[in-house]
Structure formats: structure tokens, C-alpha cells
Scaffold this active site. Structure first.
Site, PDB file in Angstrom:
ATOM      1  N   ARG A   7      -2.923   6.925 -11.179  1.00  0.00           N
ATOM      2  CA  ARG A   7      -1.770   6.026 -11.431  1.00  0.00           C
ATOM      3  C   ARG A   7      -0.419   6.879 -12.054  1.00  0.00           C
ATOM      4  O   ARG A   7      -0.755   7.100 -13.183  1.00  0.00           O
ATOM      5  CB  ARG A   7      -1.843   4.769 -11.814  1.00  0.00           C
ATOM      6  CG  ARG A   7      -0.725   3.888 -12.409  1.00  0.00           C
ATOM      7  CD  ARG A   7      -1.196   2.569 -12.661  1.00  0.00           C
ATOM      8  NE  ARG A   7      -1.845   1.876 -11.454  1.00  0.00           N
ATOM      9  CZ  ARG A   7      -1.733   0.304 -11.499  1.00  0.00           C
ATOM     10  NH1 ARG A   7      -1.429  -0.361 -12.411  1.00  0.00           N
ATOM     11  NH2 ARG A   7      -2.311  -0.229 -10.188  1.00  0.00           N
ATOM     12  N   HIS A  16       1.169   1.834  -3.135  1.00  0.00           N
ATOM     13  CA  HIS A  16       0.077   1.370  -3.808  1.00  0.00           C
ATOM     14  C   HIS A  16      -0.973   0.977  -2.567  1.00  0.00           C
ATOM     15  O   HIS A  16      -1.241  -0.274  -2.197  1.00  0.00           O
ATOM     16  CB  HIS A  16       0.504  -0.130  -4.507  1.00  0.00           C
ATOM     17  CG  HIS A  16      -0.474  -0.483  -5.438  1.00  0.00           C
ATOM     18  ND1 HIS A  16      -1.622   0.417  -5.843  1.00  0.00           N
ATOM     19  CD2 HIS A  16      -0.364  -1.703  -6.234  1.00  0.00           C
ATOM     20  CE1 HIS A  16      -2.424  -0.371  -6.470  1.00  0.00           C
ATOM     21  NE2 HIS A  16      -1.863  -1.461  -7.070  1.00  0.00           N
ATOM     22  N   GLN A  21      -4.132  -1.307  -2.742  1.00  0.00           N
ATOM     23  CA  GLN A  21      -3.480  -2.810  -2.850  1.00  0.00           C
ATOM     24  C   GLN A  21      -3.517  -3.257  -1.427  1.00  0.00           C
ATOM     25  O   GLN A  21      -4.065  -4.232  -1.203  1.00  0.00           O
ATOM     26  CB  GLN A  21      -2.326  -2.810  -3.647  1.00  0.00           C
ATOM     27  CG  GLN A  21      -1.707  -4.014  -3.872  1.00  0.00           C
ATOM     28  CD  GLN A  21      -2.709  -5.104  -4.711  1.00  0.00           C
ATOM     29  OE1 GLN A  21      -2.850  -4.821  -5.915  1.00  0.00           O
ATOM     30  NE2 GLN A  21      -2.916  -6.300  -4.277  1.00  0.00           N
ATOM     31  N   ASP A  77       5.621 -10.022  -5.621  1.00  0.00           N
ATOM     32  CA  ASP A  77       5.128  -9.080  -6.452  1.00  0.00           C
ATOM     33  C   ASP A  77       6.293  -9.071  -7.689  1.00  0.00           C
ATOM     34  O   ASP A  77       7.220  -9.831  -7.430  1.00  0.00           O
ATOM     35  CB  ASP A  77       5.441  -7.504  -6.006  1.00  0.00           C
ATOM     36  CG  ASP A  77       5.276  -6.355  -6.979  1.00  0.00           C
ATOM     37  OD1 ASP A  77       4.485  -6.658  -7.768  1.00  0.00           O
ATOM     38  OD2 ASP A  77       5.669  -5.257  -6.411  1.00  0.00           O
ATOM     39  N   CYS A 101       0.144  -9.624  -5.699  1.00  0.00           N
ATOM     40  CA  CYS A 101      -0.782  -8.587  -6.260  1.00  0.00           C
ATOM     41  C   CYS A 101      -1.353  -8.558  -7.434  1.00  0.00           C
ATOM     42  O   CYS A 101      -2.174  -8.045  -7.873  1.00  0.00           O
ATOM     43  CB  CYS A 101       0.062  -7.110  -6.061  1.00  0.00           C
ATOM     44  SG  CYS A 101       1.686  -6.989  -6.730  1.00  0.00           S
ATOM     45  N   ARG A 155      -9.979  -6.089  -4.247  1.00  0.00           N
ATOM     46  CA  ARG A 155      -9.578  -4.847  -4.690  1.00  0.00           C
ATOM     47  C   ARG A 155     -10.950  -3.892  -4.709  1.00  0.00           C
ATOM     48  O   ARG A 155     -10.881  -2.609  -4.370  1.00  0.00           O
ATOM     49  CB  ARG A 155      -8.839  -4.695  -5.880  1.00  0.00           C
ATOM     50  CG  ARG A 155      -7.367  -5.371  -5.987  1.00  0.00           C
ATOM     51  CD  ARG A 155      -6.619  -4.652  -5.209  1.00  0.00           C
ATOM     52  NE  ARG A 155      -6.326  -3.246  -5.590  1.00  0.00           N
ATOM     53  CZ  ARG A 155      -5.832  -2.742  -6.352  1.00  0.00           C
ATOM     54  NH1 ARG A 155      -5.048  -3.751  -7.300  1.00  0.00           N
ATOM     55  NH2 ARG A 155      -5.684  -1.524  -6.702  1.00  0.00           N
TER      56      ARG A 155
HETATM   57  N1   CP Z   1      -2.196  -5.147  -8.756  1.00  0.00           N
HETATM   58  C1   CP Z   1      -2.419  -4.346  -9.703  1.00  0.00           C
HETATM   59  O1   CP Z   1      -2.665  -2.993  -9.197  1.00  0.00           O
HETATM   60  O2   CP Z   1      -2.813  -4.595 -10.795  1.00  0.00           O
HETATM   61  P1   CP Z   1      -3.024  -3.841 -12.125  1.00  0.00           P
HETATM   62  O3   CP Z   1      -1.492  -3.327 -12.506  1.00  0.00           O
HETATM   63  O4   CP Z   1      -3.592  -4.637 -13.225  1.00  0.00           O
HETATM   64  O5   CP Z   1      -3.976  -2.672 -11.923  1.00  0.00           O
HETATM   65  N1  NVA Z   2       5.646  -3.235  -8.224  1.00  0.00           N
HETATM   66  C1  NVA Z   2       4.401  -3.414  -9.380  1.00  0.00           C
HETATM   67  C2  NVA Z   2       3.007  -3.512  -8.951  1.00  0.00           C
HETATM   68  C3  NVA Z   2       1.993  -3.879  -9.980  1.00  0.00           C
HETATM   69  C4  NVA Z   2       0.760  -3.677  -9.470  1.00  0.00           C
HETATM   70  C5  NVA Z   2       4.815  -2.276 -10.292  1.00  0.00           C
HETATM   71  O1  NVA Z   2       4.878  -1.278  -9.891  1.00  0.00           O
HETATM   72  O2  NVA Z   2       4.780  -2.478 -11.502  1.00  0.00           O
END
Ligand code: CP
Ligand code: NVA
Length: 308
Positions: free
Chosen positions: A106, A133, A136, A227, A267, A295
Site C-alpha cells: 500500500r 484499489h 477492494q 468512499d 469501502c 475482502r
Molecule cells: N477499505 C479499505 O481498504 O480499508 P482499510 O484502509 O482499513 O484497509
Molecule cells: N479513497 C480512500 C480509500 C480508503 C480505503 C483512500 O485512498 O484513503
């Protein structure tokens, strides 16, 4: 008996790294894992997690998925490893891929993720970048499939920022033949290359609609999705974004305009009474926590295929 197939691509950096057939295969494997019809044990395999941003769901669902497969996880905190002190990605990737069998990363830039994949001798998974993502999106479409059985005629309307989550919904939706509508404020449209790619896959402009009008985008939709307004790394834009997005809350008035059997997805994490009201989040239409559970199942399926 259903067995995980080896995927054509070594990595999973984007929704487009799998074909439609592979995506459907992963969803099928995930269903079997969920129903406990499949037991795969890549014993001794190790998943390395490198997270430059916070995470609850992605981190824990990857850890549990790997443990359910009989493997283990090494969770690398960039601030306590040399990554946070600026060790080049090409060195980190070459070292970690000698210890681990697969890496889930990430980070901010998609190009950094691609740099990891370039230097890693083992598969690399996108656990969220600013651009995409894809894990997701797979869980989202698994949740949609559980509800509607068939993707045909499903309309998914995303209300919010056209960034990572929206981009992956567009690409995954294009592969699966789902009509995706995005309603976002002006200036927050999805990535133009993602839009272009989706149109190439669909070859039908009606399958993807981008607008700045939530009220019309939700008409007859089967899935309403949102989101957070300020993504990770955008904390300093919070005030501006809250102003720009003030017409883009999923509330009960908007839900009434969708199909009567529409479901609600998010999400997570959710900011109540910003992008979604408390009432809608907690309503009977919400499948948000099923979605979060999925997930784990899709990532277990993805890992089993990447390690096959
Ligand atoms: N939806 C999602 O990716 O959640 P986290 O940021 O908690 O991993
Ligand atoms: N768009 C959000 C998604 C979180 C799962 C972010 O990037 O923070």
C-alpha cells in the site's frame, strides 16, 4: 474439484492485470473458500506486507487470508524498517522477495508499486495506491454477485471522489460488463486513462457515465457506492473538499431515487453524515459489512492463485 489456476500475470497491480475469465475464477474460488468447500495449504509460504499508509481491513484481511491458507505474514512497518529512511525500492524489493513468496503493498504512487514489481522476483499485489484499489473492487463485485447472482443489467452508481476506489470499480466493472455511473464534483473526475481503457474494453459508451449530478446518476441504480471525501494523504484538503462535496452525500432522499431493491456499499472507513448518513449506513439496504468480510475471501482466492 475446483482448483486455483495460475494467473497469466505474475503481479496484481491493477484490475486490468487479470482477464475477465480470471476475475470470474477468483470470485468462484472466493465463494468456495467462504462456503468452506476448498482447502488449500501453501504451507511455509510467507506474505510480506509493506504499508506506507494506514489500514485496518486490508492489512488484517490479508493476514487472516494467508493464515487460512496455512501460510504466515510479515508485517513491515516502513517507519521501523529502512524503507522509512529512504532505502531505494529496487533494493528493498530485491531483498524482501528473497524472504517472502508474495508482497502486498500500500503506497502513494502507482509508479512506486510498479518499481517494486519490477525488482521483486515474487508476485506483488496492489493493496491500494492513489490510482487504484483493485482488491477492494473484487470484494465489491463479489458482494454484488451475492446479491444479484448475475452482473447482467446491474447498474452501479458511485457518488464521490473519482480516485482509487472509483478507478478500480470502473476497470473491474468494464471487465465484468457492469454499467458504472460516477457522480463527482467538477474537478474530481476519474483518471482519464482509466476512462479511456474502460471504453476500449466495453466498446459501448453507455456502460460508463461520468457526471456531476448525483440525482440523475442514481435513477434506477441497483448499487449505490461511496468512499471518503478526503483520502489518505489529503488531510490538508479536508476543508476545501467538504465544501466541494456538499451535494454528494448518500442520504435517504437519494436512496429513494434508486431502484427499490438497491443495496448500499462503502469501502470503509466511513465518515457519518459526510459522504453517507448514519441512517443509510445502518439501513437494511446496507451490505457494507458483508462487503468488508468479502475482502478476506477474495484475497484468499487471489493469494491461492498467485501462489499456485
Ligand atoms: N477499505 C479499505 O481498504 O480499508 P482499510 O484502509 O482499513 O484497509
Ligand atoms: N479513497 C480512500 C480509500 C480508503 C480505503 C483512500 O485512498 O484513503
Amino acid at each position: 474439484m475446483l482448483k486455483p489456476i495460475k494467473l497469466a500475470n505474475k503481479n496484481f497491480l491493477s484490475s486490468l492485470d487479470s482477464s475477465r475469465e480470471e476475475l470470474l475464477h477468483i470470485l468462484e474460488i472466493a465463494k468456495n473458500f467462504k462456503n468452506k468447500d476448498l482447502n488449500i495449504e501453501p504451507k511455509d509460504k510467507v506474505l510480506g506486507l509493506i504499508f506506507d499508509k494506514s489500514s485496518t481491513r486490508t492489512r488484517v484481511s490479508f493476514q487472516v487470508a494467508m493464515s487460512r491458507l496455512g501460510g504466515t505474514t510479515v508485517d513491515l512497518n516502513p517507519t521501523t524498517s529502512q524503507i522509512g529512511r529512504g532505502e531505494p525500492i529496487r533494493d528493498t524489493a530485491r531483498v524482501l522477495s528473497r524472504y517472502c513468496d508474495v508482497l502486498a503493498i500500500r503506497t502513494f504512487k502507482q509508479s512506486d508499486l510498479e518499481e517494486y514489481a519490477k525488482w521483486s522476483s515474487k508476485p506483488v499485489i496492489n493493496a491500494l495506491t492513489d490510482l487504484e484499489h483493485p482488491c477492494q473492487a473484487m470484494a465489491d463485485f463479489m458482494t454484488i454477485k451475492e446479491e444479484f447472482a448475475d452482473f447482467k443489467n446491474v447498474v452501479l452508481t458511485f457518488i464521490g471522489d473519482g480516485n482509487n476506489v472509483a478507478n478500480s470499480l470502473i476497470l473491474c466493472g468494464a471487465l465484468l460488463g457492469v454499467e458504472v455511473r460516477i457522480a463527482c464534483p467538477k474537478g474530481y473526475e476519474p483518471n482519464p486513462l482509466v476512462i479511456k481503457k474502460a471504453y476500449e474494453i466495453h466498446n459501448n459508451k453507455n456502460f460508463l457515465k461520468i457526471s456531476n449530478e448525483p440525482d440523475t446518476a442514481v435513477l434506477g441504480a441497483n448499487v449505490l457506492y461511496t468512499d471518503v471525501w478526503s483520502s489518505m494523504g489529503e488531510e490538508n484538503q479536508k476543508e476545501k473538499k467538504e465544501k466541494d462535496f456538499n451535494r454528494f452525500t448518500i442520504d435517504s432522499n437519494l436512496v429513494k431515487k434508486a431502484d427499490k431493491n438497491a443495496i448500499i456499499l462503502h469501502c470503509l472507513p466511513a465518515y457519518r453524515n459526510k459522504e453517507i448518513t448514519e441512517e443509510v449506513l445502518e439501513s437494511k439496504k446496507s451490505r457494507i459489512f458483508e462487503q468488508a468480510e468479502n475482502r478476506m475471501h477474495v484475497q484468499q482466492a487471489l493469494l491461492s492463485c498467485l501462489l499456485a
